[in-house]
Design an enzyme around this catalytic site. Structure first.
Site, PDB file in Angstrom:
ATOM      1  N   GLY A  15       0.777  -1.245   0.000  1.00  0.00           N
ATOM      2  CA  GLY A  15       0.000   0.000   0.000  1.00  0.00           C
ATOM      3  C   GLY A  15       0.800   1.282   0.000  1.00  0.00           C
ATOM      4  O   GLY A  15       0.314   2.305   0.474  1.00  0.00           O
ATOM      5  N   ASN A  17       1.518   3.065  -2.643  1.00  0.00           N
ATOM      6  CA  ASN A  17       0.809   4.010  -3.518  1.00  0.00           C
ATOM      7  C   ASN A  17      -0.419   4.579  -2.826  1.00  0.00           C
ATOM      8  O   ASN A  17      -0.733   5.765  -2.968  1.00  0.00           O
ATOM      9  CB  ASN A  17       0.424   3.352  -4.843  1.00  0.00           C
ATOM     10  CG  ASN A  17       1.545   3.438  -5.859  1.00  0.00           C
ATOM     11  OD1 ASN A  17       1.852   4.511  -6.356  1.00  0.00           O
ATOM     12  ND2 ASN A  17       2.194   2.311  -6.133  1.00  0.00           N
ATOM     13  N   MET A  89      -3.909  -6.834  -7.193  1.00  0.00           N
ATOM     14  CA  MET A  89      -3.391  -7.905  -8.028  1.00  0.00           C
ATOM     15  C   MET A  89      -4.436  -8.993  -8.297  1.00  0.00           C
ATOM     16  O   MET A  89      -4.127 -10.178  -8.253  1.00  0.00           O
ATOM     17  CB  MET A  89      -2.119  -8.495  -7.404  1.00  0.00           C
ATOM     18  CG  MET A  89      -1.054  -7.453  -7.097  1.00  0.00           C
ATOM     19  SD  MET A  89      -0.610  -6.383  -8.481  1.00  0.00           S
ATOM     20  CE  MET A  89       0.645  -7.379  -9.254  1.00  0.00           C
ATOM     21  N   ILE A  91      -7.450  -9.852 -11.240  1.00  0.00           N
ATOM     22  CA  ILE A  91      -8.031  -9.392 -12.505  1.00  0.00           C
ATOM     23  C   ILE A  91      -9.514  -9.104 -12.307  1.00  0.00           C
ATOM     24  O   ILE A  91     -10.246  -9.901 -11.708  1.00  0.00           O
ATOM     25  CB  ILE A  91      -7.795 -10.449 -13.607  1.00  0.00           C
ATOM     26  CG1 ILE A  91      -6.292 -10.529 -13.903  1.00  0.00           C
ATOM     27  CG2 ILE A  91      -8.578 -10.106 -14.875  1.00  0.00           C
ATOM     28  CD1 ILE A  91      -5.882 -11.667 -14.807  1.00  0.00           C
ATOM     29  N   LEU A  92      -9.951  -7.935 -12.801  1.00  0.00           N
ATOM     30  CA  LEU A  92     -11.360  -7.551 -12.635  1.00  0.00           C
ATOM     31  C   LEU A  92     -12.232  -8.315 -13.625  1.00  0.00           C
ATOM     32  O   LEU A  92     -11.806  -8.611 -14.745  1.00  0.00           O
ATOM     33  CB  LEU A  92     -11.524  -6.044 -12.849  1.00  0.00           C
ATOM     34  CG  LEU A  92     -10.766  -5.123 -11.885  1.00  0.00           C
ATOM     35  CD1 LEU A  92     -10.996  -3.662 -12.264  1.00  0.00           C
ATOM     36  CD2 LEU A  92     -11.198  -5.335 -10.441  1.00  0.00           C
ATOM     37  N   ASN A 106      -5.950   2.632 -12.831  1.00  0.00           N
ATOM     38  CA  ASN A 106      -4.918   1.720 -12.330  1.00  0.00           C
ATOM     39  C   ASN A 106      -3.545   2.348 -12.552  1.00  0.00           C
ATOM     40  O   ASN A 106      -3.363   3.153 -13.458  1.00  0.00           O
ATOM     41  CB  ASN A 106      -5.005   0.398 -13.116  1.00  0.00           C
ATOM     42  CG  ASN A 106      -3.977  -0.615 -12.688  1.00  0.00           C
ATOM     43  OD1 ASN A 106      -3.739  -0.811 -11.499  1.00  0.00           O
ATOM     44  ND2 ASN A 106      -3.342  -1.272 -13.658  1.00  0.00           N
ATOM     45  N   HIS A 108       0.373   1.069 -13.337  1.00  0.00           N
ATOM     46  CA  HIS A 108       1.111  -0.119 -13.760  1.00  0.00           C
ATOM     47  C   HIS A 108       2.582   0.253 -13.941  1.00  0.00           C
ATOM     48  O   HIS A 108       2.897   1.300 -14.526  1.00  0.00           O
ATOM     49  CB  HIS A 108       0.526  -0.647 -15.081  1.00  0.00           C
ATOM     50  CG  HIS A 108       1.207  -1.897 -15.545  1.00  0.00           C
ATOM     51  ND1 HIS A 108       1.027  -3.111 -14.929  1.00  0.00           N
ATOM     52  CD2 HIS A 108       2.105  -2.104 -16.545  1.00  0.00           C
ATOM     53  CE1 HIS A 108       1.771  -4.022 -15.524  1.00  0.00           C
ATOM     54  NE2 HIS A 108       2.432  -3.437 -16.512  1.00  0.00           N
ATOM     55  N   SER A 135       2.686   3.919 -15.700  1.00  0.00           N
ATOM     56  CA  SER A 135       1.549   4.478 -16.432  1.00  0.00           C
ATOM     57  C   SER A 135       0.313   4.454 -15.547  1.00  0.00           C
ATOM     58  O   SER A 135       0.067   3.466 -14.850  1.00  0.00           O
ATOM     59  CB  SER A 135       1.213   3.613 -17.662  1.00  0.00           C
ATOM     60  OG  SER A 135       2.350   3.396 -18.463  1.00  0.00           O
ATOM     61  N   GLU A 142      -9.187  -5.960 -20.993  1.00  0.00           N
ATOM     62  CA  GLU A 142      -7.937  -6.735 -21.053  1.00  0.00           C
ATOM     63  C   GLU A 142      -6.999  -6.234 -19.954  1.00  0.00           C
ATOM     64  O   GLU A 142      -7.050  -5.061 -19.577  1.00  0.00           O
ATOM     65  CB  GLU A 142      -7.249  -6.549 -22.414  1.00  0.00           C
ATOM     66  CG  GLU A 142      -8.078  -6.994 -23.610  1.00  0.00           C
ATOM     67  CD  GLU A 142      -8.403  -8.476 -23.591  1.00  0.00           C
ATOM     68  OE1 GLU A 142      -7.557  -9.253 -23.124  1.00  0.00           O
ATOM     69  OE2 GLU A 142      -9.512  -8.848 -24.035  1.00  0.00           O
ATOM     70  N   ASP A 144      -4.196  -4.601 -17.971  1.00  0.00           N
ATOM     71  CA  ASP A 144      -3.294  -3.458 -18.177  1.00  0.00           C
ATOM     72  C   ASP A 144      -3.495  -2.774 -19.532  1.00  0.00           C
ATOM     73  O   ASP A 144      -2.527  -2.368 -20.196  1.00  0.00           O
ATOM     74  CB  ASP A 144      -1.822  -3.877 -17.974  1.00  0.00           C
ATOM     75  CG  ASP A 144      -1.574  -4.415 -16.571  1.00  0.00           C
ATOM     76  OD1 ASP A 144      -2.163  -3.880 -15.620  1.00  0.00           O
ATOM     77  OD2 ASP A 144      -0.821  -5.390 -16.432  1.00  0.00           O
ATOM     78  N   THR A 171       9.280   5.804  -6.498  1.00  0.00           N
ATOM     79  CA  THR A 171       9.240   7.235  -6.152  1.00  0.00           C
ATOM     80  C   THR A 171       8.528   8.034  -7.250  1.00  0.00           C
ATOM     81  O   THR A 171       7.874   9.031  -6.968  1.00  0.00           O
ATOM     82  CB  THR A 171      10.650   7.821  -5.897  1.00  0.00           C
ATOM     83  OG1 THR A 171      11.383   7.714  -7.104  1.00  0.00           O
ATOM     84  CG2 THR A 171      11.384   7.082  -4.805  1.00  0.00           C
ATOM     85  N   GLU A 173       6.095   6.635  -9.152  1.00  0.00           N
ATOM     86  CA  GLU A 173       4.680   6.243  -8.992  1.00  0.00           C
ATOM     87  C   GLU A 173       4.004   7.117  -7.937  1.00  0.00           C
ATOM     88  O   GLU A 173       2.858   7.540  -8.094  1.00  0.00           O
ATOM     89  CB  GLU A 173       4.570   4.769  -8.577  1.00  0.00           C
ATOM     90  CG  GLU A 173       5.074   3.799  -9.622  1.00  0.00           C
ATOM     91  CD  GLU A 173       4.777   2.342  -9.260  1.00  0.00           C
ATOM     92  OE1 GLU A 173       3.777   2.061  -8.603  1.00  0.00           O
ATOM     93  OE2 GLU A 173       5.578   1.470  -9.658  1.00  0.00           O
TER      94      GLU A 173
HETATM   95  C1  GAR Z   1       3.319  -0.910  -7.599  1.00  0.00           C
HETATM   96  O1  GAR Z   1       4.590  -0.917  -8.153  1.00  0.00           O
HETATM   97  C2  GAR Z   1       2.260  -0.898  -8.692  1.00  0.00           C
HETATM   98  O2  GAR Z   1       2.634  -0.151  -9.805  1.00  0.00           O
HETATM   99  C3  GAR Z   1       2.163  -2.363  -9.021  1.00  0.00           C
HETATM  100  O3  GAR Z   1       2.231  -3.019  -7.786  1.00  0.00           O
HETATM  101  C4  GAR Z   1       3.021  -2.236  -6.886  1.00  0.00           C
HETATM  102  C5  GAR Z   1       2.216  -2.030  -5.625  1.00  0.00           C
HETATM  103  O4  GAR Z   1       2.964  -1.403  -4.635  1.00  0.00           O
HETATM  104  N1  GAR Z   1       0.945  -2.652  -9.729  1.00  0.00           N
HETATM  105  C6  GAR Z   1       0.839  -3.590 -10.665  1.00  0.00           C
HETATM  106  O5  GAR Z   1       1.761  -4.300 -10.995  1.00  0.00           O
HETATM  107  C7  GAR Z   1      -0.537  -3.715 -11.295  1.00  0.00           C
HETATM  108  N2  GAR Z   1      -0.464  -4.370 -12.557  1.00  0.00           N
HETATM  109  P1  GAR Z   1       2.259  -0.737  -3.389  1.00  0.00           P
HETATM  110  O6  GAR Z   1       1.345  -1.800  -2.781  1.00  0.00           O
HETATM  111  O7  GAR Z   1       3.383  -0.378  -2.470  1.00  0.00           O
HETATM  112  O8  GAR Z   1       1.485   0.459  -3.865  1.00  0.00           O
END
Ligand code: GAR
Length: 219
Positions: A15, A17, A89, A91-92, A106, A108, A135, A142, A144, A171, A173
């Site tokens: 968590g 992000n 993580m 898939i919806l 989302n 990615h 991104s 589909e 991502d 950093t 993100e």
């Molecule tokens: C992040 O790097 C995010 O971009 C990635 O999972 C990590 C979660 O970190 N997401 C994916 O790969 C989705 N396809 P966090 O739990 O510390 O935010």
């Protein structure tokens, strides 16, 4: 003070992000954090910030589909303005995505459309890329895919490993995602009926100042 634009966050893990969203929320409020992993660290972080949480275990509910239904109904319960996937993580279901297209975003860890799916950092290094990035995009059926809102780039240096690269990219993100959600909440970025992302002049300028790339498919 609570802001009018409400955001529900879905996460599966640590968590970070989510934390950056909570810390940098200028134009929105996070009203709930939901997880498909009852022990997700991100849930504990949300609780410590006083944000309501919900978690649904596949084991207790008996099937993935029952778990997904419980998660979706919890997410939609308060009719949030935006559902934000932050390291979510699972898939919806296509039906959920179609019904809520434009309302789910989302982040990615790659410069989409490059490297959808897992192991993005390793794949970028193995491919000899010198540029990597992350991104933020509206979610489509589909994995991502969907209209890209903005991207941040990050150099791959000689000696970078998947771990070092993923740390470095985080950093970026943590700046990109709150920026995108604030811009959407403030009405500066929106999705048109033609599925194209449009940007106010102020948001284009702000993207430029922050070094973010924005979609070229704009009017
Ligand atoms: C992040 O790097 C995010 O971009 C990635 O999972 C990590 C979660 O970190 N997401 C994916 O790969 C989705 N396809 P966090 O739990 O510390 O935010």
């Amino acid at each position: 003070m609570a802001k009018d634009f409400s955001v529900v966050v879905l996460l599966s893990g640590r968590g970070s992000n989510f934390e950056s969203l909570a810390e940098q929320a200028e134009h929105f409020s996070i009203t709930k954090v939901i997880s498909n992993k009852v022990k997700a660290l991100g849930l504990r972080k949300a609780s410590s910030l006083g944000i309501p949480i919900d978690a649904f275990s596949q084991k207790e509910l008996g099937s993935v589909l029952a778990q997904k239904e419980a998660i979706y109904s919890s997410a939609l319960e308060s009719s949030p303005d935006l559902i934000v996937l932050a390291g979510y993580m699972q898939i919806l279901e296509p039906d959920f995505v179609t019904k809520n297209f434009g309302k789910v975003i989302n982040i990615h860890p790659s410069l989409l459309p490059k490297y959808p799916g897992l192991d993005t950092h390793k794949r970028a290094i193995d491919n000899g890329d010198t540029l990597h990035g992350c991104s933020v995009h509206f979610v489509d059926v589909e994995v991502d895919t969907g209209p890209v809102i903005a991207q941040a780039t990050c150099a791959i240096e000689p000696g970078d490993t998947p771990d070092s690269l993923s740390q470095k990219l985080l950093t970026f993100e943590h700046k990109l995602y709150p920026w995108c959600v604030n811009q959407i909440a403030a009405g500066e970025i929106s999705l048109g009926l033609d599925r194209k992302v449009s940007y106010s002049p102020a948001s284009r300028q702000s993207a430029k100042e922050n070094g973010f790339l924005v979609s070229l498919d704009v009017a």
